[in-house]
Design a protein around this motif. Structure first.
Motif, mmCIF file in Angstrom:
data_model
loop_
_atom_site.group_PDB
_atom_site.id
_atom_site.type_symbol
_atom_site.label_atom_id
_atom_site.label_comp_id
_atom_site.label_asym_id
_atom_site.label_seq_id
_atom_site.Cartn_x
_atom_site.Cartn_y
_atom_site.Cartn_z
ATOM 1 N N PHE B 107 -24.572 -64.696 -9.897
ATOM 2 C CA PHE B 107 -24.948 -65.524 -8.746
ATOM 3 C C PHE B 107 -24.320 -65.000 -7.440
ATOM 4 C CE2 PHE B 107 -24.998 -69.018 -5.820
ATOM 5 C CZ PHE B 107 -26.169 -69.690 -6.092
ATOM 6 N N GLY B 108 -23.029 -64.712 -7.505
ATOM 7 C CA GLY B 108 -22.334 -64.249 -6.297
ATOM 8 C C GLY B 108 -22.859 -62.905 -5.815
ATOM 9 N N ALA B 111 -26.195 -63.520 -4.269
ATOM 10 C CA ALA B 111 -26.033 -64.220 -2.988
ATOM 11 C C ALA B 111 -25.633 -63.248 -1.883
ATOM 12 C CB ALA B 111 -24.994 -65.321 -3.116
ATOM 13 N N ARG B 157 -18.472 -64.958 -14.613
ATOM 14 C CA ARG B 157 -18.920 -65.193 -13.237
ATOM 15 C C ARG B 157 -17.794 -64.935 -12.246
ATOM 16 N NH1 ARG B 157 -21.187 -71.081 -11.750
ATOM 17 N NH2 ARG B 157 -18.959 -71.583 -11.791
#
Lengths: 261, 258
Positions: B107-108, B111, B157
């Motif tokens: 996700f990071g 992003a 994560r």
């Protein structure tokens, strides 16, 4: 004397609380709107919210509009038959549906379905630290969670209401033609004669505003929920109640603004 | 706590909620490349301290310096960049329910637009392997995972962007002792491999000794002891001794309503 002071203090506290909440919602709305026009944009989140708000609400909104149009035709026939004014039914149905029932009923249905779901989803994310996790992953939660949903509400509701308008009029048409023995051609002609562009456009303006208010309350209540499952439940209820009341209040204001003359 | 220049330097940090003083002048350093474990009972201010360091909460006063720069007075753009250097494992993993595991892990990176979605899917498999999970787990959703697997995905994560600093909020809470030891081992391995500076908060003494180089104890918002994590069970400090040995008698009093 003490009771009077307590009463005044209570009113004062309630007034301050009202201003505080109104201000917080206004700031939340402005922040959400500002993120709609500033990159980065989360197209996937928007698309998911759009489908949830618009496409998946279509069955419930369509059925509501269809039956409401039929009910208006039936009720107005009962009333107008006493004055031999049955020919006005087509006009009554189309104006009631496009000006009021389409946007309001669609709005209330979406508030119950989507506003509640948004509050529950975002509220759960809040109480399980998922919103904090977004922050630590360089993602602004207002931009990722709130802005796409507000935009989805703004876009999806007018489209839903447009479909509700057509189906509401169709419901009235079916009842008039099948049950009340109206001529199909005469009913359609009377409908088109009664309908003005303004009726539809104001209905769509209402729909856009309602869509914004529903998603705003869903996001605001969810975003600020606390206290675990009970807090999420309260946020969900508050989102639906607040959206419904605001929706009806703004419906009156817009109707007064455009149609009172 | 060591002679090396501190990566994280905290001075006189205070935070209160109404009349309740949660942090009361907390001061400590964490040297580059070391792990610091903060222990303390429930409500001692551990989570609030961590949230202040992460920028999720603003302290009332004091300073938090990262590499000599006070992040509390730094411009928002600098704080945003700093987020890219941080990895965080939350107490309940805080995985995003609506996304599959592979998207959670990357996700990071997505992003920050460091890689495409196709590459992200491949990279997620590699990162999952680092925490002992099969790449096929990437296609599952968080609700389909056990608590231990969720913690591993949360760790994956946290390390995905190879951060300079890693933070762990009670990493072994809710896990059985064996899975707790496995997670601790993975944390130590990741911290050493990445050369990151780490802060973990916990009240699991076995975990604290496994993860930490240094340790500190918070009690009623104040640091009452700092030292080597090896000496936790034999610190000579009455607060730490009572806490680590779980004694009812001692300077720590529990607020119980009768």
């Amino acid at each position: 004397m003490d009771m009077a002071l307590d009463l005044v203090a209570g009113i004062g506290r309630a007034t301050l609380s009202l201003f505080r909440v109104t201000g917080a919602i206004a700031l939340f709305a402005l922040s959400g709107l500002s993120h709609i026009v500033r990159p980065p944009f989360y197209g996937r989140v928007f698309w998911g919210s759009f489908l949830e708000t618009g496409f998946f609400s279509l069955p419930v909104v369509a059925l509501t509009a269809l039956f409401s149009g039929g009910v208006i035709a039936l009720q107005s026939y009962t009333g107008f038959a006493q004055y031999h004014a049955q020919s006005a039914i087509a006009g009554i149905v189309v104006l009631a549906v496009t000006r009021e029932l389409g946007p309001v009923l669609a709005g209330l249905m979406v508030a119950g379905r989507v506003g509640a779901a948004m509050a529950a989803q975002i509220g759960t994310m809040r109480v399980t630290d998922q919103i904090d996790a977004l922050d630590t992953l360089s993602t602004n939660p207002m931009k990722y969670l709130v802005a796409p949903r507000l935009l989805a509400g703004l876009v999806a509701l007018p489209l839903l209401v447009l479909i509700a308008d057509v189906l509401g009029v169709a419901g009235g048409f079916l009842v008039a033609v099948v049950k009340l023995d109206f001529s199909a051609t005469a009913y359609i002609t009377a409908t088109l004669n009664a309908l003005k562009t303004e009726d539809v456009t104001v209905g769509l303006v209402k729909a856009a505003l309602f869509g914004f208010l529903i998603t705003l309350m869903g996001c605001y209540q969810g975003y600020n929920s606390k206290g675990g499952a009970e807090g999420v439940g309260s946020a969900t209820t508050a989102a639906v109640v607040a959206a419904s009341i605001l929706l009806l209040a703004f419906d009156y204001l817009i109707t007064d603004l455009f149609f009172s003359h | 706590m060591t002679d090396a220049p501190p990566k994280i330097r905290i001075r006189d940090l205070c935070k209160s909620f109404g009349s309740k003083q949660v942090l009361d002048g907390v001061t400590f350093d964490v040297a580059q490349g070391t792990s610091c474990v903060i222990i303390g009972g429930s409500g001692s201010g551990k989570s609030v301290l961590l949230r202040c360091i992460l920028g999720l909460m603003t302290p009332d006063s004091g300073s938090i310096e990262i590499d000599g720069e006070n992040i509390l007075t730094a411009p928002a753009s600098r704080r945003d960049r700093l987020r890219g250097e941080i990895g965080m494992l939350f107490q309940n993993a805080a995985l995003f329910d609506s996304l599959p595991v592979w998207e959670n892990v990357t996700f990071g990176l997505l992003a920050r637009k460091r890689l495409s979605r196709r590459d992200a899917r491949t990279q997620a498999g590699e990162i999952l392997a680092q925490v002992g999970l099969d790449p096929s787990v990437g296609d599952l959703y968080p609700a389909e995972l056990s608590g231990g697997m969720q913690k591993r995905v949360g760790l994956a994560r946290a390390i995905a962007a190879r951060p300079d600093m890693l933070f762990f909020d009670e990493p072994t809470t809710g896990l059985d002792p064996i899975m707790g030891a496995v997670i601790d081992g993975l944390i130590v391995n990741c911290v050493k491999t990445l050369g990151s500076t780490a802060i973990a908060i916990t009240h699991d003494m076995a975990s604290a000794q496994r993860i930490g180089d240094q340790a500190a104890m918070l009690y009623q918002g104040r640091l009452v002891w700092q030292g080597s994590a090896n000496t936790l069970m034999d610190s000579g400090n009455p607060y730490v001794d009572q806490f680590t040995h779980g004694r009812r008698e001692g300077p720590i009093t529990m607020e119980l309503r009768r």
